[in-house]
Design an enzyme around this catalytic site. Structure first.
Site, short mmCIF file in Angstrom:
data_model
loop_
_atom_site.label_atom_id
_atom_site.label_comp_id
_atom_site.label_asym_id
_atom_site.label_seq_id
_atom_site.Cartn_x
_atom_site.Cartn_y
_atom_site.Cartn_z
NE ARG A 79 -1.32 2.70 2.56
CZ ARG A 79 -0.95 3.92 2.92
NH1 ARG A 79 -1.10 4.95 2.10
NH2 ARG A 79 -0.39 4.13 4.10
CG HIS B 231 4.41 4.89 8.94
ND1 HIS B 231 3.85 3.88 8.18
CD2 HIS B 231 4.78 5.85 8.07
CE1 HIS B 231 3.89 4.22 6.89
NE2 HIS B 231 4.45 5.43 6.80
CG HIS C 211 8.28 7.82 5.10
ND1 HIS C 211 7.89 7.93 3.79
CD2 HIS C 211 7.26 7.19 5.72
CE1 HIS C 211 6.68 7.39 3.63
NE2 HIS C 211 6.27 6.94 4.80
CB CYS D 148 8.35 11.74 0.44
SG CYS D 148 7.59 13.20 1.16
CG ASN E 118 7.09 3.38 3.82
OD1 ASN E 118 6.45 3.70 4.81
ND2 ASN E 118 6.61 3.45 2.59
#
Lengths: 302, 302
Positions: A14, A213, A215, A246, A255
């Site tokens: 995703r 989460h 990045h 991004c 990520n």
């Protein structure tokens, strides 16, 4: 050595793919998910239920979900931004189908970013998400929530810790399965990761698990993950190869890479359940599908 | 926020360039060093005094040094592997020339790696380096030392902490200006960085400063630097853009990037003395010289 265990949420299908410019075939997505399960991923963000015009890459969400392996040891997550998304997630189970196990909701910790991304202020986001969490629970659908832009906003810059914690406190009242903080644009530092997750852990008091989460946009993602781990986080999002750019920094990495997180954790005595060699092999295969090398440092060094 | 200060050693001109396959012109190296000083670097590893057949990129060491700006606020370091190197470093000062301010010595923490790289076992490396440190001091040349492969060896794998600490203890007897631990092949983790520098700090008891030299080969470099900082390290090697590949992993990234270290530290309240925007501009200029993008995540996101 420390001897602990973390849970890795593989978000490649995703968050990793949603900004890919070329549409990836449903069969390729399913092959990718199959390899992820093969390398040990047991919780996977497989799709998002958003309008296909906004995110064309996710237009085949229902088809991907219909093709998922019917495994009882895997948890499939679908991202939802509104009640319509929850309804679509519920519909994947109709007729006894395997479907989605859990929905992931998002509240953006910035009025400007929230309005641009989801047409909502922070306050509106909290209200809508609380309603979604209640609705999902009533319908028997597991639900968790992510506070995005928790470490900074591409439009407003700094996001105050108090803003993030106030959102978390409001959401905690609905008892989601988990509350995540997301560094959506990859500006966070390990100092801040330790601070903010430390405060969140104190707020939640162990009643609701935390998830992180990160990045790697500015090279701090793995450092942030380690500090979040030390602050008590035991669930981490990561994507195979570091898929997922991004949109605010088109040339930047996305990520944190599954391989890099697994390498760092396992070599520190923290079990991840992931077979690193198999993940690197999956990276090489998918890089061939995309026709370009993926950012994971560990895979490049292999 | 923490409010501290670190010293950054810009190793781009030596460790960053030594594996570049195409020879870079002396003038280009000097222009690079000039830009590094412009962005705030005040301590720079400018060359190594090794045999030109072994490292052709360093064959112009004396010419580079002869062209360095005559600044009293900068410290120029030359890497030396033997007494002949110290003599070459001393010769750069002849006739009242500016020359080198400090030599950097290296002991490899692995018998196999040491024999392949410098033709020395650990024991031989310690003995030779102690003699070099004494000789440099007698000749009025400042000297520091790096223990390389301190986090792992490409041939032997694990390097025991006790091995590294025993080398450090032997070297400390010569009172070098600084003892560095280098993760030469980029295998270290933040857990290990905290452990090993914690032990080294306890051993040195504040009498000899510590320095850290990390590579980002497996994505852990910035995480390791933060943990080393927390363990008391205040001097860090970094290279502009992350120049400096690893000969054992040709496609992997090299030293931690100056830009990435500066971003992480400054945003955590730790001053570095580096102008990040100017460093990013220097990266873009030098990337143009090399004809390829450099690994720094911060520069890519800019």
């Amino acid at each position: 050595m420390v001897f602990e265990q973390i849970e890795l949420v593989e978000v490649g299908p995703r968050d990793g793919l949603q900004n890919e410019p070329d549409i990836i075939a449903t069969d390729t997505k399913l092959a990718l998910i199959g390899r992820m399960i093969d390398y040990g991923a047991r919780r996977l963000e497989v799709a998002s239920f958003v309008h296909p015009q906004r995110v064309p890459q996710m237009a085949d969400a229902e088809a991907v979900i219909a093709g998922l392996p019917d495994r009882t040891d895997c948890t499939y997550i679908g991202l939802v931004l509104n009640k319509r998304g929850v309804l679509r997630a519920l519909a994947t189970r109709e007729g006894g189908a395997r479907g989605i196990d859990q929905v992931g909701c998002v509240v953006v910790a910035s009025d400007t970013f929230g309005q641009k991304n989801q047409g909502q202020t922070i306050e509106q986001g909290i209200a809508e998400t609380r309603a979604m969490l209640r609705f999902a629970r009533e319908e028997g659908m597991r639900a968790q929530v992510t506070i995005s832009a928790a470490f900074g906003c591409p439009f407003e810059g700094e996001v105050k810790h108090d803003t993030v914690l106030a959102i978390a406190e409001d959401l905690a009242a609905e008892a989601p399965e988990e509350i995540a903080l997301a560094d959506t644009i990859g500006v966070g530092t390990p100092w801040e990761a330790g601070e903010l997750f430390g405060k969140l852990g104190a707020l939640l008091g162990g009643k609701i698990p935390m998830r992180a989460h990160f990045h790697n946009t500015r090279g701090t993602g793995i450092a942030n993950a380690w500090e979040a781990y030390k602050a008590g986080v035991r669930v981490f999002d990561a994507s195979l190869g570091g898929l997922g750019g991004c949109p605010f920094a088109p040339r930047a990495t996305g990520n944190i890479a599954t391989e890099d997180l697994v390498y760092m954790m396992e070599r520190s005595g923290v079990a991840t359940g992931i077979d690193l060699e198999a993940a690197i092999a999956a990276n090489k295969w998918f890089a061939g599908q995309l026709g370009r090398e993926l950012p994971s440092a560990v895979a490049r060094a292999a």
